[in-house]
Enzyme design. Structure first.
Site, PDB file in Angstrom:
ATOM      1  N   CYS A   1       0.702  -1.416  -0.073  1.00  0.00           N
ATOM      2  CA  CYS A   1      -0.148  -0.007  -0.135  1.00  0.00           C
ATOM      3  C   CYS A   1       1.022   1.320  -0.038  1.00  0.00           C
ATOM      4  O   CYS A   1       0.493   2.480  -0.678  1.00  0.00           O
ATOM      5  CB  CYS A   1      -0.967  -0.123   1.253  1.00  0.00           C
ATOM      6  SG  CYS A   1      -0.185  -0.098   2.725  1.00  0.00           S
TER       7      CYS A   1
ATOM      8  N   HIS B   1      -1.829   1.312   7.540  1.00  0.00           N
ATOM      9  CA  HIS B   1      -2.049   1.008   6.040  1.00  0.00           C
ATOM     10  C   HIS B   1      -2.036   2.675   5.496  1.00  0.00           C
ATOM     11  O   HIS B   1      -2.414   3.696   6.076  1.00  0.00           O
ATOM     12  CB  HIS B   1      -3.529   0.454   5.940  1.00  0.00           C
ATOM     13  CG  HIS B   1      -4.151   0.847   4.542  1.00  0.00           C
ATOM     14  ND1 HIS B   1      -3.386  -0.047   3.480  1.00  0.00           N
ATOM     15  CD2 HIS B   1      -4.958   1.356   3.738  1.00  0.00           C
ATOM     16  CE1 HIS B   1      -4.084   0.135   2.515  1.00  0.00           C
ATOM     17  NE2 HIS B   1      -5.120   0.816   2.539  1.00  0.00           N
TER      18      HIS B   1
END
Length: 1238
Positions: free
Chosen positions: A49, A301
């Site tokens: 990510c 994230h």
């Protein structure tokens, strides 16, 4: 490095889909098309990510994208030539071009980055390791810069992203300014202690730090310590300004990291002139990217908010964005497992509720039911509890304070269409004419072109409002990197909305072809995944007897393939076509199943001709019954789940007999008694009915009571294979002991004697047999049922176990009970001889891949010896060599004990029926003896041994041996450059014999005898370990037992050109000299190093200097470790480091370096690399070859695969085992490998 902070924390549900779907694993699933906004996401490879967020930022930076597209084949090379020697192909920029072209035009919801990460050199699962996006930003730009050296794009990164900071120290006494310039890619700003970006920049680049007191500065001009001021100034700024926010700090009290989640404001437009060293006018930048970190100090994230500068996407208000719920291609309905948005998931669940509202508990239960994973396991870590989530998303959901029911707020037409497209008839009652609530907020106008913002979250892209950026000022989901563009960078009008602007024609053509391939793949996939195969049964092959459908004759079923998207009308037409006149034009279609008790009919699907098959219960491999409906043979046929038959057995009468048949489970116990009375001729008024309860010794008879007569068989929990006793109470009752010991067992026999299965399904029959029935009798009954009279070798039976698969053939003298055959067991009838009572069945697998023996089955006498068993196996496989032995395995199939006593019987060797043995190479000698395999190896030349005579009195023998080894390499006799070892035989020798005795035996081998070697002193004996020559065995008077030789080992023989009597202090080394300015070595030489005066570095250098004729001061040495593909420098510094580590707390002394000890451990056979620094001064400490590089890559690949397995196992445990305390991830350096283009 803060790689441990950035783990992937999204929880994906792995539950099973409750709906029945087609599993066609051989059909590749095509990528999903782009979402409504027209922008593509990037697929997450596991933990990428951070990479995806940065790549999307670079992609939506027009100046970077177009400058990259401007580089052609002349600058970057052609990808197809990257493996050609000497080619300079810039793989990383080429793969970035391809990725950006796909992001522009590829018809995919998300684009993969596998090719790009492979160009980074990430071939060992690096994509599973999390890293810091700020660290990646610097490393990736450095890799791009190195890749573009020598091209028109050499200054691409420096022109767009590089700025200059000057660090100054000003003397307060004389005013002298000492400064040093420092290039930067990003400006770092501390979040702690600053309320906004301007304050942080001012404190970092305007404020000066005082250097006084104990921290005074020594001024060169004043030549003394003086008070001074220290600070940094921004001298120049790039076109694209990158700002990294330092949000992570360390708590020295708690000794742990933490994330600064306080409010830190940053503007949309930033004036940098106050922070410049010299600025006469405003220098304004405009925000276009915010990289966000969601999570805490030990996990998180990344995703990015990006401004679409070139208006490449289509912006809609977030409320009107079509909800792109993933579909299950086999049903066309929502695939809840793939749905990763909790907002969309709850919207869909509420829309499917009749009242359009549910309680929180009901919502949680529905999430668990549909996805197989609870809210807490799937969403809680990222979104909190469901109550907090609903409060936070009050714009989307309304919670009634009285009833506590949750309902969706007003859904726009666009959203309704998106939901309905994902789940048919999910929101059928919503219509555009519904009144708009008074409290509905007025929609803000759409932003201007070039000012639309989108959220790029891996594969998911959706529009956001500009004000949503304010939510990233603080909290767990907060801004981590900011990207600004100079306001003076104005885009040309023709670039706005043009996806092909600046795109090279070759990339355009490549993406167009890729889209065409994807469209073809989708069409093929749709056809394949929606094609179902149905088995058709017609009424004329069945009869209805005693309440059950039964086949009149064993006839093959008719197969029919059809697209599930077609209608019932199409199905009827297809059935009429294959029926060939067997049925009338008007007929009924019922689902049919074959149960234990017989065939049964379920739903009638022929009612609505226009109904699509996917809306019916029809699924792949279903059986359909075609009939006129209602009756067969004049009798009504019951249908549906409620009247499914169950298989029951009733014991009755004198002599004892059994009634086994199917009875509807909706039958009452009274009606069941009536049927039993009719079938057994026992008057109903005189009948007592008892059930046999329990298993084995705990079995007992339980009589039914009068109040149970109205209950159905289902209510009484009757199941297949249940047994009853029906008695006439006016007559002598059956003894309970006799009933419990003479019950029957229902077996299913599958016929595998036929070469070709019938329609892919082999014929299976059911047999009702007593427990005392022998296996042989069961086989005879099965053969009779199959109408078979001749079977190969009489035929045999074996159990088909649900988990263990096929078991060994059954011994026919055993009874059903002794063979552990229980009710419902499936047996396989096959050709072949069954084992006798004194025999056992073994399976054999060879560990040598050249021997074709995998799970080969043998039937042997239990009294056979291990040796006889081995000979039988060798004869069957076709092995003639006497060099094999057997080894047992455990229930995992892992190798355990060697069967070394060949005279011991199999049963006494603890070999049992059904055991699996391994056939391994290596002949077993008698006890107290060994039988090593003798291999003739070439002898390395000594340095500068140029002619035969200089090599010793018998150098002609060694030359002849080399020629013999070369001729042995190829069957045609063609010679090659190098000589390979030659196996010359085996020698059986006692462990009490000496090495000299062993050498004498070796001399008698045919190959050695032909060489006419004078004495054993011309033979060197060495061990072979992992294919490498190692220890030289000595002295000749030592016994083989003390030399620790083992059976089935390999011994190397080298024939020398002169006699040799090595002492214990002499070490035989393999020396290779590095070819200057290359990564190759010359042919290896043999050098004998005498360590009697000490195994020191000086002693080794002196020996090699004399052998290679290189001055000692120019020698640079290293030892090769072939298993690790590494070279260890042999130098004093290395030894001193090891000695300091090992001698902590010991007295200092004048101990010399001993190369036989750690860390070098130099032994016989070690490879020593030599560099002559007089001619080879480049990369002094680099001894590695290309083979070493490849070897280390393979080793790293193995390590990463194991790491990946651990990570996946850990991930599964976290997903399904709760989210308690988690150990911090290990920090691994982020690297991108780039070829040298300088």
């Amino acid at each position: 490095m803060l790689s441990g902070l950035f783990g992937e924390d999204e929880q994906a549900g792995n539950g099973s889909n409750p709906k029945s779907t087609i599993n066609k694993s051989n059909v590749p699933c095509p990528p999903r098309p782009r979402v409504q906004c027209g922008l593509a996401g990037i697929s997450n490879q596991g933990a990428t990510c951070y990479l995806n967020s940065l790549l999307q930022t670079l992609f939506l930076t027009p100046e970077f994208r177009e400058a990259l597209f401007d580089l052609g084949d002349k600058d970057l090379g052609v990808l197809e030539e990257k493996d050609k020697p000497g080619s300079k192909v810039r793989v990383i920029p080429i793969q970035l071009q391809k990725l950006f072209a796909r992001l522009l035009l590829s018809d995919q919801q998300s684009v993969p980055t596998i090719d790009l990460t492979e160009s980074f050199g990430w071939t060992n699962n690096e994509e599973l390791q999390q890293h810091d996006v700020q660290e990646l930003n610097r490393i990736l730009f450095s890799a791009i810069e190195d890749s573009l050296i020598g091209t028109r794009g050499t200054n691409l990164i420096s022109r767009l992203y590089h700025g200059m900071v000057v660090n100054q120290i000003i003397c307060t006494v004389c005013g002298q300014i000492s400064e040093s310039e420092e290039d930067f890619l990003d400006l770092t700003v501390t979040v702690a202690g600053n309320v906004d970006l301007e304050t942080g920049l001012y404190n970092a680049y305007c404020e000066m730090e005082s250097m006084d007191g104990r921290n005074q500065y020594r001024c060169d001009n004043c030549d003394k310590l003086v008070d001074a001021k220290k600070g940094a100034k921004i001298r120049s700024l790039p076109e694209i300004l990158t700002i990294s926010l330092l949000r992570f700090s360390f708590d020295f009290v708690k000794m742990q990291r933490f994330k600064e989640s306080g409010k830190f404001v940053f503007p949309q437009t930033l004036d940098m002139s106050p922070y410049l060293e010299e600025a006469t006018s405003p220098v304004k930048y405009k925000l276009f990217s915010v990289v966000i970190h969601r999570g805490g100090a030990y996990g998180g994230h990344y995703h990015a908010y990006l401004r679409d500068v070139d208006a490449l996407g289509k912006w809609t208000t977030p409320e009107e964005e079509a909800v792109q719920l993933p579909k299950d291609p086999s049903t066309g309905e929502v695939d809840f497992i793939e749905c990763d948005s909790p907002v969309d998931l709850i919207h869909t669940i509420l829309s499917r509720s009749p009242a359009k509202s549910l309680s929180v508990d009901k919502i949680c239960a529905e999430i668990t039911k549909q996805t197989g994973v609870s809210w807490n396991k799937r969403f809680k870590r990222n979104y909190g509890s469901i109550h907090k989530f609903l409060d936070k998303h009050s714009d989307d959901f309304c919670v009634d304070t009285v009833t506590h029911l949750v309902s969706s707020r007003e859904i726009t037409t666009t959203q309704k269409e998106g939901l309905a497209g994902g789940c048919q008839a999910a929101i059928t009652d919503l219509s555009p004419e519904e009144p708009i609530p008074d409290n509905k907020r007025t929609q803000s106008p759409a932003p201007e072109l070039g000012s639309c913002w989108f959220d790029f979250d891996d594969a998911r892209v959706h529009p956001i409002r500009e004000r949503d950026i304010q939510k990233t000022y603080s909290g767990k989901s907060s801004a981590y990197m900011l990207f600004y563009r100079k306001e003076c960078l104005v885009r040309p009008p023709e670039a706005m909305g043009d996806l092909t602007y600046g795109l090279p024609q070759n990339l355009l053509a490549e993406v167009i072809q890729e889209n065409e391939d994807i469209h073809v793949q989708r069409e093929l996939y749709d056809v394949e995944i929606n094609t179902i195969t149905l088995h058709i049964q017609f009424e004329d092959t069945f009869e209805f007897v005693d309440g059950l459908l039964r086949l009149r004759t064993q006839t093959p079923k008719t197969q029919l393939s059809l697209d599930r998207r077609k209608t019932v009308r199409d199905l009827k037409a297809a059935i009429l076509e294959v029926a060939e006149g067997r049925i009338a034009e008007q007929f009924h279609i019922h689902l049919m199943k074959e149960l234990v008790a017989g065939y049964h009919l379920y739903e009638d699907i022929s009612g609505d001709d226009d109904l699509p098959l996917m809306r019916t219960p029809v699924d792949d491999a279903n059986m359909l019954f075609i009939w006129e409906g209602g009756k067969i043979n004049g009798q009504c046929v019951p249908t549906g789940v409620a009247c499914e038959p169950i298989f029951l057995t009733v014991i009755h009468g004198h002599p004892q007999s059994e009634l086994s048949d199917g009875f509807p489970k909706n039958l009452t116990l009274y009606d069941f008694k009536v049927k039993v009375s009719d079938r057994t001729c026992i008057p109903l008024s005189q009948m007592t009915l008892k059930k046999i309860m329990g298993e084995g010794a705990s079995q007992k008879l339980v009589e039914f009571q009068e109040d149970e007569m109205g209950s159905t068989l289902k209510d009484l929990q009757m199941a297949d294979f249940d047994r009853f006793v029906a008695e006439n109470k006016n007559r002598q009752s059956i003894e309970e002991k006799m009933i419990l010991t003479n019950t029957k067992v229902v077996l299913f026999i599958e016929n595998k004697c036929t070469s070709t299965p019938v329609d892919g399904n082999r014929v299976t029959i059911r047999l009702d047999v007593d427990k005392d029935t022998s296996v042989a009798e069961v086989k005879i009954l099965a053969l009779s049922k199959f109408d078979m009279f001749e079977v190969e070798d009489g035929g045999r039976l074996r159990i088909d176990h649900d988990t263990l698969g096929l078991r060994p053939p059954l011994h026919e003298q055993l009874t059903v009970e002794e063979a552990s055959l229980t009710g419902g067991t499936t047996l396989i009838l096959e050709g072949g001889q069954s084992p006798a009572s004194n025999q056992l069945t073994l399976t054999i697998t060879s560990t040598d891949p050249k021997v074709d023996a995998v799970n080969m089955e043998f039937i042997l006498d239990k009294s056979s010896t291990v040796g006889e068993c081995l000979e039988c196996i060798k004869r069957r496989i076709g092995l003639k060599e006497d060099r094999w032995h057997l080894r047992k395995t455990n229930w995992f199939g892992e190798a355990t004990d060697v069967l070394d006593d060949i005279d011991l019987a199999l049963d006494r060797s603890l070999v049992n029926d059904g055991d699996h043995l391994l056939l391994e190479e290596g002949r077993l000698p008698p006890k107290g003896y060994i039988r090593p395999c003798v291999v003739l190896y070439p002898t390395l030349e000594e340095p500068y041994q140029s002619d035969i005579n200089s090599g010793g009195m018998l150098s002609w023998i060694t030359s002849g041996i080399k020629e013999l080894l070369r001729l042995n390499q190829t069957p045609s006799g063609e010679t090659t450059e190098s000589a390979e070892p030659l196996t010359i035989g085996e020698v059986e020798v006692s462990l009490q014999d000496t090495l000299e005795d062993f050498q004498q035996l070796v001399m008698t081998l045919p190959v050695m005898a032909d060489l006419n070697i004078p004495t054993i002193h011309f033979i060197r004996v060495r061990l072979i370990e992992e294919g490498q020559l190692t220890t030289v065995l000595r002295p000749a008077t030592q016994t083989l037992q003390k030399l620790k030789l083992k059976s089935c080992c390999k011994i190397a023989i080298q024939v020398l050109s002169r006699e040799e009597k090595l002492s214990a202090s002499e070490v035989v080394l393999k020396v290779q000299q590095r070819i200057p300015e290359t990564r190759m070595y010359s042919s290896p030489h043999e050098v004998i190093w005498d360590t009697s005066q000490g195994a020191t570095i000086q002693s080794l250098k002196q020996t090699l200097s004399n052998a290679l004729i290189i001055e000692e001061q120019h020698l640079h040495l290293a030892k090769h470790f072939p298993r690790r593909y590494e070279w260890l420098l042999i130098q004093e510094q290395q030894h001193q480091q090891t000695k300091k580590h090992n001698q902590k707390g010991k007295k200092k002394g004048g101990q010399k370096c001993n190369l036989k000890n750690a860390p070098f451990h130099i032994r016989d056979g070690d490879t020593i690399g030599v560099k002559d620094m007089q001619f080879d001064q480049m990369k002094k400490n680099d001894f590695a070859t290309l083979q070493d590089d490849y070897g280390q890559m393979e080793l790293q690949k193995v390590v990463e695969e194991k790491k990946k397995e651990r990570e996946m196992r850990k991930k599964r445990q976290e997903e399904f085992g709760g989210f308690g305390s988690r150990s911090n991830r290990p920090e691994v350096a982020l690297t991108i490998k780039v070829d040298n283009f300088r």
